[in-house]
Write a protein that holds these residues in place. Structure first.
Motif, short mmCIF file in Angstrom:
data_model
loop_
_atom_site.label_atom_id
_atom_site.label_comp_id
_atom_site.label_asym_id
_atom_site.label_seq_id
_atom_site.Cartn_x
_atom_site.Cartn_y
_atom_site.Cartn_z
N TRP A 24 24.58 9.37 3.57
CA TRP A 24 25.70 9.03 2.80
C TRP A 24 25.93 8.05 1.64
CZ3 TRP A 24 27.89 3.98 2.21
CH2 TRP A 24 29.39 4.15 1.69
N TYR A 25 24.87 7.15 1.63
CA TYR A 25 24.83 6.62 0.51
C TYR A 25 24.22 7.58 -0.77
CZ TYR A 25 23.71 2.38 -2.83
OH TYR A 25 23.66 1.53 -3.69
N ARG A 26 23.47 8.35 -0.57
CA ARG A 26 22.94 9.17 -1.34
C ARG A 26 24.11 9.96 -2.05
NH1 ARG A 26 18.67 13.63 0.65
NH2 ARG A 26 20.61 14.15 2.05
N GLU A 27 25.22 10.34 -1.17
CA GLU A 27 26.26 11.27 -1.51
C GLU A 27 27.30 10.12 -2.47
OE1 GLU A 27 25.13 14.32 -1.16
OE2 GLU A 27 27.33 14.61 -1.28
N VAL A 28 27.27 9.11 -1.97
CA VAL A 28 28.18 8.12 -3.01
C VAL A 28 27.35 8.02 -4.27
CG1 VAL A 28 28.90 5.64 -3.19
CG2 VAL A 28 28.84 6.65 -0.87
N VAL A 29 26.43 8.00 -4.32
CA VAL A 29 25.41 7.66 -5.66
C VAL A 29 25.85 9.02 -6.67
CG1 VAL A 29 23.26 7.56 -6.76
CG2 VAL A 29 23.90 6.28 -4.67
N ARG A 30 25.55 10.17 -5.77
CA ARG A 30 25.62 11.41 -6.51
C ARG A 30 27.03 11.59 -6.96
NH1 ARG A 30 27.40 16.37 -5.53
NH2 ARG A 30 28.13 16.03 -3.31
N ARG A 31 27.98 11.13 -6.33
CA ARG A 31 29.56 11.55 -6.82
C ARG A 31 29.96 10.22 -7.58
NH1 ARG A 31 31.74 15.40 -3.50
NH2 ARG A 31 33.80 14.60 -4.13
N ASN A 32 29.04 9.22 -7.67
CA ASN A 32 29.67 7.72 -8.16
C ASN A 32 31.03 7.44 -7.63
OD1 ASN A 32 29.57 5.73 -10.14
ND2 ASN A 32 30.62 6.88 -11.53
N HIS A 73 0.75 -1.25 0.05
CA HIS A 73 0.10 -0.01 0.01
C HIS A 73 1.01 1.37 -0.01
CE1 HIS A 73 -2.80 -3.18 2.01
NE2 HIS A 73 -3.24 -2.53 0.97
N ARG A 74 2.15 1.20 0.51
CA ARG A 74 2.87 2.38 0.88
C ARG A 74 4.06 2.46 -0.40
NH1 ARG A 74 2.19 4.29 6.12
NH2 ARG A 74 0.73 3.00 7.15
N TYR A 75 3.89 1.89 -1.45
CA TYR A 75 5.04 1.62 -2.36
C TYR A 75 5.00 3.07 -3.01
CZ TYR A 75 1.34 1.63 -6.04
OH TYR A 75 0.29 2.03 -6.76
N PRO A 76 4.13 3.98 -3.17
CA PRO A 76 4.33 5.37 -3.70
C PRO A 76 5.43 6.12 -2.78
CG PRO A 76 1.95 4.88 -3.85
CD PRO A 76 2.87 3.95 -3.10
N GLU A 77 5.27 6.07 -1.43
CA GLU A 77 6.17 6.53 -0.62
C GLU A 77 7.54 6.21 -0.60
OE1 GLU A 77 5.01 6.25 3.27
OE2 GLU A 77 6.68 7.32 4.24
N ASP A 78 7.70 4.60 -0.87
CA ASP A 78 8.94 4.12 -0.95
C ASP A 78 9.69 4.52 -2.25
OD1 ASP A 78 7.43 1.38 1.00
OD2 ASP A 78 8.52 3.12 1.74
N VAL A 79 9.00 4.66 -3.23
CA VAL A 79 9.21 4.97 -4.46
C VAL A 79 10.04 6.50 -4.33
CG1 VAL A 79 9.33 5.56 -6.88
CG2 VAL A 79 8.38 3.25 -6.05
N ARG A 80 9.35 7.26 -3.61
CA ARG A 80 9.64 8.73 -3.36
C ARG A 80 11.01 8.61 -2.58
NH1 ARG A 80 4.46 9.96 -2.61
NH2 ARG A 80 4.49 9.54 -0.42
N ILE A 81 11.21 7.76 -1.61
CA ILE A 81 12.44 7.67 -0.92
C ILE A 81 13.59 7.35 -1.72
CG2 ILE A 81 13.76 6.50 1.02
CD1 ILE A 81 10.91 6.51 2.47
N MET A 82 13.23 6.40 -2.66
CA MET A 82 14.40 6.01 -3.27
C MET A 82 14.91 7.19 -4.43
SD MET A 82 12.88 2.49 -5.02
CE MET A 82 11.44 1.56 -4.06
N GLY A 83 13.83 7.89 -4.75
CA GLY A 83 14.25 9.28 -5.57
C GLY A 83 14.96 10.19 -4.70
N ASP A 84 14.61 10.60 -3.58
CA ASP A 84 15.09 11.47 -2.42
C ASP A 84 16.73 10.85 -2.51
OD1 ASP A 84 13.08 12.86 -2.25
OD2 ASP A 84 12.54 11.88 -0.47
N LEU A 85 16.97 9.37 -2.66
CA LEU A 85 18.11 9.17 -2.35
C LEU A 85 19.10 9.07 -3.50
CD1 LEU A 85 17.85 6.11 0.12
CD2 LEU A 85 18.22 8.56 0.51
N GLY A 86 18.38 9.36 -4.69
CA GLY A 86 18.94 9.66 -6.05
C GLY A 86 19.17 8.01 -6.62
N LEU A 87 18.69 7.10 -5.93
CA LEU A 87 18.97 5.59 -6.58
C LEU A 87 18.82 5.60 -8.21
CD1 LEU A 87 17.42 3.25 -3.90
CD2 LEU A 87 19.53 4.71 -3.98
#
Ligand SMILES: N#[N+]C[C@@H]1[C@@H](O)[C@H](O)[C@@H](O)[C@@H]2O[C@H]12
Length: 457
Positions: A447-455, A70-84
Motif C-alpha cells: 500500500w505504501y509503495r502506491e502512496v509513494v508512487r502517487r505522492n 550481511h543482508r543490506y544489499p537485499e534490504d536495499v533492493r526491497i527499498m527500491g522495490d517499494l520506490g522509497l
C-alpha cells in the motif's frame, strides 16, 4: 519479491502531498544490524543491558537481529522495490570507535561506506542518525551521558563520520530521541544503561544536548549543510491545564526550548529543582546547544493523556511529575497498548510550526506494532495499514494548515529488535522471520509503495 496483490488507490479524492515530498523508511543500527562482534565492533550499553537478566523480553539481544550487516544489499533492493526516496539509518558508534574514542575502526567505516554506496546505486537518499542509543560501553563505564566528556567524544565521532561519508550523505541528524536516552535510560531504568537515578537524568539530558550542539558545530565546520535532531514529541491531552503543562514541559519543551530557543523552560527548571541544582549547565552551553539547525525530525506515535490527581506519585519516566496521573486514552490500541489518535499528529505539527517557527519539519518516525501472521507468503496487516493511512491524512491536514513538512519516514522498514520488548513487537512494513531471515513485504508495504508512487493517498 514474490507475486503480491497490488493496491490501486482510487483516483477520486486523492490527497496529494507537495511536489518533492520525501517518502522513506527508518531503522536503527542496534535494532537491525546484528553482527554484534564482527569486524571489530565494541560492546554498547544495549549489548550489556540485553544480557542483564530480566531487562529484555525473553533475554533477546541484538546479536543477530535482522542480520542487516550481511543482508543490506537485499534490504536495499526491497527499498527500491517499494520506490522509497530515502532511508533513515543510524550508525553504530561502537562499530566505529569500539571504546568510544580514538582512531576509527576501518572495518566499521567500510560497512557504512558500502551501505551508502548501495543506497546511492539504488537511487535512495541516505539520512544518517549518528546516535540511536547504542553508546559504547566504555563511555558508560566513565559515567555515560551523566559525564560531560561524553558530549565531547560524540562530537569527535560525528567529525569522523562526516569525513568518511560527507561526500555522499547530505542529511545528518545528531541524536534520536534524547528523552528516551535520558529518562528511560537514567531515570526509570527501563532502557539501557538501566539506571534509576532521576537526580542524574537531567544532567544526562543536558549532556546529550551539549553533544548535539558540539556535533552540529563539528559537522558545520566540516561542510555539512542539512543538520538536525530527532525528538519524540507528544501532544498532551488533559482536562487539567497544570497537569498538561507539567508533562508537556518534561517531554517536549525540555528539548525543544534549548535547541530552538537557547533556554530551558523556567517551569521545568523549577520542577526539576527537587532533583538537581542544574550546576551541570556551564556558561556558553546553551549557545552551543542552540546552534542553528536545518531540520527538526519528529517521531510521533500517539498523544499523552493525563489528568491532575492529588497525591499521585511521579511517573518514573517523568521525574517531577508528582500529582499527574496517566489514565490512558479511550481509543483503539496497537500491540504496544498505545492509542491510535492520528489527530495528535496534526495538533503536534501545527503547534511546532506556531511555537517554533522557521525550522522545516520531517516525520522521522511514525508507525505501529501489530501482531502479524504470515499466511501463504502474505501478511494482511490491516491494522497497521489503517494506522498509517490515518496518520498520513493527519500529516496532510497539517500541510494544508501551513506546516512546512518535508517528508515522512515510516517506522520501520523491517520488523526488528524492539528494545525491552525484544522481538515480540513487530513495527515493520516488511515481515522478518528471525529463524530464516526471510523478508516478506506486508500489505502495508504494498500500500505504501502506491502512496509513494502517487505522492498521495
Ligand atoms: N517503541 N517503539 C518504536 C520506536 C523504536 O523502535 C525506535 O527505536 C525509537 O526511535 C522510537 O520509539 C520508537
Amino acid at each position: 519479491m514474490s507475486a503480491q496483490k497490488s493496491y490501486n488507490l482510487q483516483d477520486s479524492g486523492v490527497l496529494r502531498f507537495p511536489e518533492g515530498f520525501v517518502w522513506g523508511a527508518a531503522t536503527a543500527a542496534y535494532q537491525i544490524e546484528g553482527a554484534a562482534r564482527d569486524d571489530g565492533r565494541g560492546p554498547s550499553i544495549w549489548d550489556t543491558f540485553s544480557r542483564t537478566p530480566g531487562k529484555v523480553h525473553a533475554g533477546h539481544t541484538g546479536d543477530v537481529a535482522c542480520d542487516h550487516y550481511h543482508r543490506y544489499p537485499e534490504d536495499v533492493r526491497i527499498m527500491g522495490d517499494l520506490g522509497l526516496h530515502a532511508y533513515r539509518f543510524s550508525i553504530s558508534w561502537p562499530r566505529i570507535q569500539p571504546d568510544g574514542a580514538g582512531p576509527a575502526n576501518p572495518r566499521g567505516l567500510d560497512f557504512y561506506d558500502r551501505l551508502v554506496d548501495e543506497l546511492q546505486g539504488g537511487g535512495i537518499t541516505p539520512i544518517v542518525t549518528l546516535y540511536h542509543w547504542d553508546l559504547p560501553q566504555t563511555l558508560e563505564d566513565r559515567g555515560g551521558w551523566t559525564n560531560r566528556e561524553t558530549a565531547e567524544r560524540f562530537a569527535e565521532y560525528a567529525a569522523i563520520m562526516y569525513s568518511r561519508l560527507g561526500d555522499r550523505v547530505e542529511t545528518w541528524t545528531t541524536l534520536n530521541e534524547p528523552w528516551c536516552s535520558a529518562f528511560l535510560g537514567y531515570a526509570s531504568g527501563i532502557h539501557a544503561p538501566g539506571r534509576t537515578e532521576p537526580e542524574v537524568s537531567f544532567a544526562a539530558a543536558h549532556h546529550l544536548l551539549l553533544g548535539h550542539g558540539l556535533a552540529v558545530q563539528a559537522l558545520r565546520a566540516a561542510g555539512a549543510s542539512q543538520i538536525g535532531i530527532t525528538l519524540n514529541l507528544a501532544p498532551v491531552l488533559s482536562d487539567d491545564a497544570e497537569a498538561a503543562s507539567i508533562v508537556d514541559g518534561l517531554q517536549n519543551r525540555i528539548f525543544l526550548d534549548p535547541v530552538l530557543r537557547g533556554e530551558y523552560p523556567a517551569d521545568v527548571v523549577e520542577r526539576a529543582g527537587r532533583f538537581t541544582d542544574w550546576s551541570f549547565v556551564k556558561d556558553g552551553d546553551l549557545e552551543i546547544i542552540s546552534q542553528p539547525i536545518d531540520l527538526l525530525g519528529v517521531n510521533y506515535y500517539n498523544p499523552q493523556t493525563v489528568t491532575g490527581r492529588a497525591g499521585e506519585p511521579a511517573n518514573p519516566v517523568y521525574p517531577g511529575s508528582e500529582g499527574v496521573a496517566f489514565p490512558g486514552a479511550d481509543a483503539p490500541k496497537t500491540a504496544m497498548g498505545w492509542p491510535v489518535q492520528p489527530f495528535g499528529l496534526t495538533d503536534l505539527l501545527v503547534r511546532l510550526s506556531h511555537d517554533y517557527p522557521g525550522t522545516p519539519l520531517i516525520i522521522t518516525e511514525n508507525g505501529a506494532a501489530f501482531d502479524d501472521v504470515v499466511e501463504d507468503g502474505q501478511v494482511h496487516d490491516v491494522g497497521r495499514l489503517s494506522y498509517l493511512d490515518g496518520h498520513l491524512r493527519a500529516a496532510h491536514a497539517a500541510i494544508e494548515a501551513g506546516v512546512d513538512l518535508r517528508g515522512y519516514l515510516v517506522w520501520s522498514l523491517l520488523d526488528n529488535f524492539e528494545w525491552a520488548e525484544g522481538y515480540r513487537k513487530r513495527f515493520g512494513v516488511v515481515h522478518v522471520d528471525y529463524n530464516t531471515q526471510r523478508r516478506t513485504p506486508k500489505d502495508s508495504a504494498l500500500w505504501y509503495r502506491e502512496v509513494v508512487r502517487r505522492n498521495g493517498l
